[in-house]
Enzyme design. Structure first.
Site, mmCIF file in Angstrom:
data_model
loop_
_atom_site.group_PDB
_atom_site.id
_atom_site.type_symbol
_atom_site.label_atom_id
_atom_site.label_comp_id
_atom_site.label_asym_id
_atom_site.label_seq_id
_atom_site.Cartn_x
_atom_site.Cartn_y
_atom_site.Cartn_z
ATOM 1 C CE1 TYR A 28 -3.340 2.897 0.809
ATOM 2 C CE2 TYR A 28 -2.122 3.217 2.859
ATOM 3 C CZ TYR A 28 -3.079 3.646 1.946
ATOM 4 O OH TYR A 28 -3.758 4.810 2.173
ATOM 5 C CB SER A 110 -4.060 10.958 6.858
ATOM 6 O OG SER A 110 -5.131 10.533 6.041
ATOM 7 C CD GLN A 132 -5.617 14.467 4.095
ATOM 8 O OE1 GLN A 132 -5.488 13.492 4.833
ATOM 9 N NE2 GLN A 132 -6.550 14.551 3.154
ATOM 10 C CE1 TYR A 134 -7.570 12.772 0.416
ATOM 11 C CE2 TYR A 134 -7.567 11.233 2.252
ATOM 12 C CZ TYR A 134 -6.997 11.713 1.090
ATOM 13 O OH TYR A 134 -5.861 11.135 0.607
ATOM 14 C CB THR A 160 -6.021 16.198 0.176
ATOM 15 O OG1 THR A 160 -4.978 16.208 1.152
ATOM 16 C CG2 THR A 160 -5.592 15.351 -1.012
ATOM 17 N NE ARG A 169 -3.374 4.760 -4.730
ATOM 18 C CZ ARG A 169 -3.957 5.369 -3.694
ATOM 19 N NH1 ARG A 169 -4.112 4.745 -2.550
ATOM 20 N NH2 ARG A 169 -4.375 6.606 -3.815
ATOM 21 C CE LYS A 256 -0.407 15.866 0.607
ATOM 22 N NZ LYS A 256 -0.992 14.734 -0.092
ATOM 23 C CG HIS A 280 -2.373 11.546 -3.371
ATOM 24 N ND1 HIS A 280 -3.333 12.393 -2.901
ATOM 25 C CD2 HIS A 280 -2.402 10.481 -2.536
ATOM 26 C CE1 HIS A 280 -3.933 11.858 -1.844
ATOM 27 N NE2 HIS A 280 -3.373 10.696 -1.599
ATOM 28 N NE ARG A 283 -0.757 6.482 -1.992
ATOM 29 C CZ ARG A 283 -0.498 5.254 -1.557
ATOM 30 N NH1 ARG A 283 0.654 4.683 -1.867
ATOM 31 N NH2 ARG A 283 -1.377 4.598 -0.827
HETATM 32 C C1 LIG Z 1 0.705 5.094 1.937
HETATM 33 C C2 LIG Z 1 0.335 6.500 1.575
HETATM 34 C C3 LIG Z 1 -0.872 7.011 2.031
HETATM 35 C C4 LIG Z 1 -1.227 8.323 1.721
HETATM 36 N N1 LIG Z 1 -2.374 8.852 2.250
HETATM 37 C C5 LIG Z 1 -2.656 10.163 2.052
HETATM 38 C C6 LIG Z 1 -3.760 10.757 2.711
HETATM 39 O O1 LIG Z 1 -4.457 10.125 3.483
HETATM 40 N N2 LIG Z 1 -4.009 12.061 2.455
HETATM 41 C C7 LIG Z 1 -3.231 12.818 1.609
HETATM 42 O O2 LIG Z 1 -3.495 13.996 1.400
HETATM 43 N N3 LIG Z 1 -2.159 12.272 0.998
HETATM 44 C C8 LIG Z 1 -1.849 10.981 1.215
HETATM 45 N N4 LIG Z 1 -0.733 10.438 0.637
HETATM 46 C C9 LIG Z 1 0.143 11.301 -0.172
HETATM 47 C C10 LIG Z 1 1.212 11.952 0.702
HETATM 48 O O3 LIG Z 1 0.653 12.921 1.556
HETATM 49 C C11 LIG Z 1 2.302 12.634 -0.141
HETATM 50 O O4 LIG Z 1 1.685 13.487 -1.059
HETATM 51 C C12 LIG Z 1 3.185 11.627 -0.868
HETATM 52 O O5 LIG Z 1 3.413 10.492 -0.091
HETATM 53 C C13 LIG Z 1 4.493 12.269 -1.236
HETATM 54 O O6 LIG Z 1 5.283 11.392 -1.961
HETATM 55 P P1 LIG Z 1 6.447 10.489 -1.311
HETATM 56 O O7 LIG Z 1 5.774 9.341 -0.647
HETATM 57 O O8 LIG Z 1 7.240 10.073 -2.495
HETATM 58 O O9 LIG Z 1 7.217 11.336 -0.336
HETATM 59 C C14 LIG Z 1 -0.362 9.130 0.925
HETATM 60 C C15 LIG Z 1 0.828 8.588 0.466
HETATM 61 C C16 LIG Z 1 1.193 7.298 0.791
HETATM 62 C C17 LIG Z 1 2.511 6.773 0.312
#
Ligand SMILES: Cc1cc2nc3c(=O)[nH]c(=O)nc-3n(C[C@H](O)[C@H](O)[C@H](O)COP(=O)(O)O)c2cc1C
Length: 385
Positions: A28, A110, A132, A134, A160, A169, A256, A280, A283
């Site tokens: 994940y 989050s 953060q 949603y 976000t 994914r 964001k 993100h 993702r």
């Molecule tokens: C496992 C995972 C869960 C994430 N969940 C959220 C989330 O709940 N809310 C959000 O705004 N971004 C989420 N993100 C995005 C991160 O806030 C961030 O934008 C991103 O991880 C940055 O890239 P990096 O992992 O390469 O540092 C998530 C990222 C990952 C890897």
């Protein structure tokens, strides 16, 4: 306390996390949408940017201290919001918030966390943190969430904007991602190889979405992230909602998920305090450019009106320095934090922060600068960015 002296880079933490965290949750974290091309580009585009080595410059008295939306930070790095963090390690969000507090950088919780807003407040001595948000269809729930954030001493809200719907994914679908994991034979076999993780989970009561379960109408028992997402995340989210949330919250607001100059202009005119150039972590929209590639045009367009930050692909302090050189006042780390957490809990997060800090400090010195506030694009080799 584990001996982490041989853990010298973020990749070391990733390798240990992969061994310790159940496959479903490791995957994940370590995955992107569809072909993962944007996920990979987030990291590889940093590598293309080259630094100018300078010599015989006095390197004494260096400082990486800075500010993000007026808040003092030990280095221009904050912990990004990540969902299900308490599934990488028991009580993961509490441990991450504690490590960030001790290091002197902001922690973002989050909406989709395992530990709740109230948990973080209680276990960090009510130290201010970021939350953060949603936007969900149930606006009463959002209003209550904002009030809970205020009561928990949240000092900035990160809204976000890039997850109205969920990017696919593949691994999450194939693994049947759920919280807690479903007791299938494959999952049981995998869990049997993760005794440290299982012990941690047996020792905590925090195993579902702490901000939501028991707080949202009709949601007592969340068995699946994707079904919740499909049902509640609001695909109709608009700039009018941003205005509504800004008014409801009334405090510092960070937007964001901005990747486009036109959206950056709208973000700047919304009156928010900062925007985060972010895809993100690769993702959501696979095929979008890397965040570091998108950054310069956005800084050019709105950098004088609003603080511009970035996240995506930061795996070393060198990446932080390059982002800063290209105009990002702050950066956020997602996976670099999660790998530390999954590997060694709070000590692993602290180690990740120490690694990034050391790399940032030394690289800055090699580039002939002693103060992060004096870093700009002149430390980069022309033609490489
Ligand atoms: C496992 C995972 C869960 C994430 N969940 C959220 C989330 O709940 N809310 C959000 O705004 N971004 C989420 N993100 C995005 C991160 O806030 C961030 O934008 C991103 O991880 C940055 O890239 P990096 O992992 O390469 O540092 C998530 C990222 C990952 C890897």
């Amino acid at each position: 306390m584990p001996d982490l002296s041989k853990i010298t880079c973020i990749e070391d933490l990733r390798v240990v996390a992969k061994r310790r965290v159940p496959r479903m949750f490791y995957d994940y974290a370590d995955s992107g949408a569809w072909t993962e091309s944007t996920y990979r580009a987030n990291e590889s585009d940093f590598q293309k940017i080259k630094l100018r080595q300078r010599v015989a410059v006095n390197m004494e008295g260096r400082s990486t201290r800075s500010t993000m939306i007026g808040q003092d930070v030990a280095m221009p790095v904050a912990i990004a919001p990540t969902g299900l963090t308490g599934m990488q390690h028991a009580d993961g969000e509490i441990l991450g918030a504690r490590a960030a507090k001790a290091f002197g950088i902001p922690f973002t919780l989050s909406t989709m966390s395992i530990c709740s807003l109230e948990d973080i407040a209680e276990h960090t001595g009510r130290h201010p943190f970021w939350f953060q948000l949603y936007v969900m269809k149930d606006r009463d729930f959002i209003e209550r969430l904002i009030e809970r954030a205020r009561a928990a001493n949240v000092s900035a809200l990160q809204l976000t904007l890039d997850l109205q719907i969920l990017g696919q994914r593949h691994k999450d679908i194939k693994n049947g991602l759920s919280t807690p994991p479903k007791p299938t034979i494959a999952n049981m076999i995998n869990l049997a190889t993760k005794p440290h993780w299982c012990m941690g989970m047996l020792g905590t009561k925090r195993r579902t979405f702490g901000n939501i379960a028991g707080h949202a109408k009709g949601v007592k028992d969340l068995s699946s992230l994707s079904s919740w997402t499909a049902e509640q995340f609001d695909p109709a989210l608009s700039w009018a909602d941003v205005e509504w949330i800004k008014k409801r919250w009334g405090g510092k607001l960070i937007l964001k998920g901005i990747m486009d100059v036109e959206d950056a202009r709208l973000a700047a005119s919304s009156g928010a305090d900062a925007l985060i150039v972010s895809n993100h972590g690769g993702r959501q929209l696979d095929g979008a450019p890397s965040s570091i590639a998108a950054l310069p045009a956005i800084v050019d367009a709105v950098g004088s009106e609003i603080e511009v930050w970035m996240d995506g692909g930061i795996r070393s302090g060198q990446d932080v320095l390059k982002a800063r050189a290209l105009g990002a006042r702050g950066t956020l780390i997602g996976r670099s934090f999660l790998y530390g957490l999954g590997a060694y809990g709070q000590a692993g997060v602290t180690r990740a922060l120490q690694i990034l800090h050391k790399e940032l400090d030394i690289t800055m010195a090699f580039c002939g600068r002693t103060d992060i506030e004096n870093v700009d694009s002149s430390i980069l080799l022309p033609g490489t960015f």
